[in-house]
Design an enzyme around this catalytic site. Structure first.
Site, PDB file in Angstrom:
ATOM      1  N   ARG A 416      13.679 -31.540 -44.317  1.00 18.23           N
ATOM      2  CA  ARG A 416      12.814 -30.543 -43.688  1.00 18.23           C
ATOM      3  C   ARG A 416      12.565 -29.375 -44.656  1.00 18.23           C
ATOM      4  O   ARG A 416      12.594 -28.209 -44.263  1.00 18.23           O
ATOM      5  CB  ARG A 416      13.417 -30.025 -42.382  1.00 18.23           C
ATOM      6  N   ASP A 451      20.095 -22.316 -34.667  1.00 13.27           N
ATOM      7  CA  ASP A 451      19.693 -23.692 -34.990  1.00 13.27           C
ATOM      8  C   ASP A 451      20.331 -24.148 -36.301  1.00 13.27           C
ATOM      9  O   ASP A 451      20.854 -23.340 -37.072  1.00 13.27           O
ATOM     10  CB  ASP A 451      18.162 -23.739 -35.089  1.00 13.27           C
ATOM     11  N   CYS A 499      22.055 -25.125 -31.240  1.00 12.90           N
ATOM     12  CA  CYS A 499      21.016 -26.136 -31.424  1.00 12.90           C
ATOM     13  C   CYS A 499      21.188 -26.711 -32.814  1.00 12.90           C
ATOM     14  O   CYS A 499      21.574 -26.014 -33.738  1.00 12.90           O
ATOM     15  CB  CYS A 499      19.648 -25.459 -31.292  1.00 12.90           C
ATOM     16  N   ASP A 521      15.445 -32.410 -28.836  1.00 16.32           N
ATOM     17  CA  ASP A 521      14.043 -32.059 -29.074  1.00 16.32           C
ATOM     18  C   ASP A 521      13.113 -32.944 -28.257  1.00 16.32           C
ATOM     19  O   ASP A 521      11.915 -32.703 -28.190  1.00 16.32           O
ATOM     20  CB  ASP A 521      13.703 -32.204 -30.568  1.00 16.32           C
TER      21      ASP A 521
HETATM   22  C1  GLA Z   1      14.469 -27.531 -34.117  1.00 17.03           C
HETATM   23  C2  GLA Z   1      14.794 -27.176 -32.689  1.00 17.03           C
HETATM   24  C3  GLA Z   1      13.528 -26.874 -31.942  1.00 17.03           C
HETATM   25  C4  GLA Z   1      12.805 -25.746 -32.623  1.00 17.03           C
HETATM   26  C5  GLA Z   1      12.546 -26.086 -34.074  1.00 17.03           C
HETATM   27  C6  GLA Z   1      11.992 -24.889 -34.819  1.00 17.03           C
HETATM   28  O1  GLA Z   1      13.795 -28.733 -34.191  1.00 17.03           O
HETATM   29  O2  GLA Z   1      15.526 -28.179 -32.076  1.00 17.03           O
HETATM   30  O3  GLA Z   1      13.797 -26.555 -30.614  1.00 17.03           O
HETATM   31  O4  GLA Z   1      13.573 -24.576 -32.524  1.00 17.03           O
HETATM   32  O5  GLA Z   1      13.733 -26.498 -34.734  1.00 17.03           O
HETATM   33  O6  GLA Z   1      11.720 -25.160 -36.131  1.00 17.03           O
END
Ligand code: GLA
Length: 701
Positions: A416, A451, A499, A521
């Protein structure tokens, strides 16, 4: 009788925790043996630990409590250590014990040659049928010790020629799906080598004889409280003996223990149920709510969140956030969370991570005006962060290219478009803690979504002494835990959501520091029934973040009704990420109605007992029921999957009610007894594919 007791004549400890009984004994040769891990039993008389055969080591060693690489031991070791002088043989014998209090016990083992001590700690939680154990390794000698494997513990299941193992497996956007497999021989290894808990496998495993169901039969459970590389080895070691070992993964790992140094392993949670998987989950859920979750928020309801992600993605700015916030407030949202995209240079996932100041183009006046606006609407302001990461395209990386894990002269693989910050370095930890602390001090922020969106690769720490370089797998997790703990201490009113690209870091260790998780997600409400079912095997619905999002779903392209989407998301901590600006007046009214209803009943979902009445895996329909601890209120959620003619949903028989109480249905005046609801059940009469219904039951005074 106290849960923990000691019988000196037999050198036998008995830990009795409700429906779980755990018994240990010192064998004649001084090794510590697990006698029993299972249901309640009386111990006291002389226990035979098994005989000897000429071609095998002592049979009792097959049930050794904390096995090592040393002597005649050939199974997965809990401890593999290199002692001074290049000695790779480590043999532990009983040294002493301490009854801490009526629920706590520590047993000390010592190597036969070197002053290496292992304290095995146990804590009984009788009200949850559960024992927590962990180990502490102490180098009390004069030389260095290198730990090449150091697990939290191993348990020996009752002897059986086959076991069924149930575990949670999946992938990004498809976590925690229930998998069952029969074990007969050899090793089954579940693990993560990704630096985080992982989407692929979760450190929660369950065992039964192949005959346990949702509400009947004996089930054993083992969970690990750790958010980094982990390993769970289920191994048939001979003579119908299955051992289950769990702990920090030894892959690419070693830990240097200088004289006087100690290593404490993560906790392993053991549990046992006589009432199937359902009863086991309910005990775990109660334990999590009462013991594991951060205390300051544990008893508070989880708020209804609006999250901008599936509406605005990276395109957030002062103006569009304010517009959304107006609508969010109107529908009854309590926390308005600005997800990714708010910080400098962050217009897509290719830049910005590391530069944690508001983007001057999107927020020329900083975050202040948006926060004030959100607060003026009566909501709490929340924000997304990804503190462990950096994009190479960022000021931070341009300034500190050495701040990421890497090997000198080797590629740095991006996932990513990002790299992982080396939190083992003190300067990096200080930077990360510093900006987070400032963000929360200078702004009125009440919710943080933390996250972590990539796996580790090239896990080098070139500046560290060579013998410490493979400690990164442990040190990184410890650093995340420490930063979170200090932030929580300084900002006790903030709710933290964990997350990792969805549910990549869901485990009991994370749950000690996060109030809730972003489950996946994948927000397709039908896929979610499967993901959420698996999640609740181990983790309580109070921590299970679930959003209602737009249609068609961005991953599955599926259209499901607003009602179905709400019913699916209401079974956890409800959130919304629908583009409210695109909803019709009628839809807004419907959304309001659902949120309003959820607020009235969320205590049943969040703090009640869950009964998984019908699994979506059956392919016919799914039903989940929640009951308050007092059994005075209950919610039933039912979902049809594909229904052909003649496949009418049968009556749904409820569980967990008081048979003698009279329950009123949806405030309709219609009343049924608990016994009727549990024996005859409710004929919901739902017809059609992907339809859903929620029924609220309240006991009459
Ligand atoms: C991840 C999280 C999502 C969102 C994206 C943002 O995928 O799980 O909910 O916050 O990052 O980039």
């Amino acid at each position: 009788m106290a849960p923990v007791s000691f019988l000196p004549s037999e050198r036998l400890w008995s830990i009795s925790a409700g429906e779980l009984h755990y018994v240990l004994k010192v064998a004649d040769d001084g090794s510590l043996i697990n006698v029993h891990f299972g249901g309640r039993a009386e111990f006291g008389e002389s226990i035979q630990l098994g005989g000897h055969f000429p071609f095998e080591p002592g049979l009792h060693l097959l049930r050794e409590e904390y096995s090592t690489f040393g002597g005649l031991r050939f199974m997965e070791p809990c401890l593999k250590a290199e002692l001074p002088g290049g000695v790779r043989d480590c043999v532990l014998k009983y040294e002493g014990h301490r009854l801490i209090d009526e629920n706590g016990l520590s047993i000390t083992l010592k190597d036969i040659g070197y002053n290496l001590l292992v304290d095995l700690h146990y804590r009984a939680y009788p009200q949850y049928n559960l024992v927590v154990r962990w180990a502490e390794i102490r180098n009390a000698g004069p030389g260095p010790v290198i730990l090449e494997e150091v697990l939290s513990g191993a348990v020996s299941l009752p002897r059986r020629s086959s076991w069924r193992m149930t575990f949670l497996a999946g992938h990004w956007a498809g976590e925690t799906k229930i998998v069952q497999e029969e074990l007969r021989a050899g090793k089954k290894v579940l693990e993560s080598r990704r630096g985080v808990t992982s989407h692929q496998l979760n450190p929660a495993v369950f065992f039964d004889a192949g005959d346990a169901g949702e509400e009947e039969g004996e089930v054993w459970g083992c969970l690990l409280a750790w958010s980094g590389n982990w390993k769970c080895v289920s191994e048939y070691v001979g003579h119908d003996q299955l051992r289950v070992s769990m702990g920090v993964n030894d892959f690419d790992f070693s830990l240097y223990l200088g004289p006087g140094e100690t290593f404490k392993t993560p906790k392993m949670v053991l549990t046992h149920s006589e009432g199937g998987f359902g009863a086991l989950s309910r005990s775990l859920h109660r334990f999590e709510r009462d013991v594991v979750l951060p205390r300051n928020n544990a008893k508070k309801p989880r708020p209804v969140v609006y999250n901008t992600w599936e509406t605005l993605y990276f395109n957030v700015n002062e103006e569009n956030l304010k517009r959304l916030a107006d609508l969010a407030a109107e529908i009854g949202v309590e926390v308005f969370v600005v997800d990714d995209g708010w910080f400098k240079g962050r217009n897509d996932d290719r830049a910005g991570l590391g530069d944690w100041v508001p983007d001057p183009k999107k927020f020329p006046r900083g975050l202040g005006p948006v926060i004030e606006h959100v607060k003026s609407k009566g909501m709490i302001f929340g924000i997304w962060v990804e503190p462990e990461m950096v994009n190479p395209n960022s000021d931070l990386y341009r300034l500190h290219p050495d701040w990421v894990y890497h090997f000198l002269g080797r590629p740095r693989s991006e996932m990513r478009n990002q790299l992982v910050l080396n939190l083992c370095r003190e300067d990096v930890r200080e930077y990360v803690f510093g900006w987070l602390d400032r963000l929360l001090t200078e702004n009125d922020i009440g919710f943080v979504k933390w996250d972590m969106n990539r796996s580790f690769s090239e896990p080098g720490w070139p500046d560290a002494p060579r013998e410490r370089q493979r400690e990164i797998w442990v040190r990184h997790v410890q650093a995340v835990y420490e930063i979170l703990e200090e932030l929580r201490r300084r900002h006790p009113n903030v709710i933290f959501e964990g997350c990792s690209g969805g549910g990549g870091r869901v485990d009991l260790g994370a749950m000690e520091r996060f109030d809730q998780f972003w489950t996946s997600d994948n927000t397709d409400a039908l896929d979610r029934l499967f993901i959420q079912e698996g999640f609740t095997m181990a983790y309580c619905p109070k921590t299970m973040g679930a959003w209602v999002t737009g249609v068609p779903n961005f991953l599955t392209n599926r259209f499901l009704s607003l009602e179905f989407r709400f019913h699916s998301a209401m079974m956890g901590a409800l959130g919304i990420s629908v583009n409210l600006l695109e909803l019709s007046k009628n839809e807004i009214e419907e959304v309001k109605m659902h949120i309003d209803f959820y607020k009235k009943v969320r205590h049943i979902v969040q703090d009640g007992d869950l009964y998984r009445l019908k699994s979506p895996r059956t392919g016919e329909f799914a039903a989940f029921q929640y009951v308050t601890p007092e059994k005075t209120e209950s919610l039933l959620f039912a979902f049809t999957l594909q229904q052909g003619f003649g496949k009418r949903m049968p009556n749904i028989r409820l569980r967990g009610l008081d048979p003698d109480l009279a329950y009123e249905l949806d405030g309709s005046g219609q009343v049924f007894s608990g016994s009727y609801l549990m024996s005859y059940g409710l004929d919901l009469g739902i017809r059609g594919d992907y339809k859903s219904m929620v029924v609220y039951l309240k006991a009459r005074k």
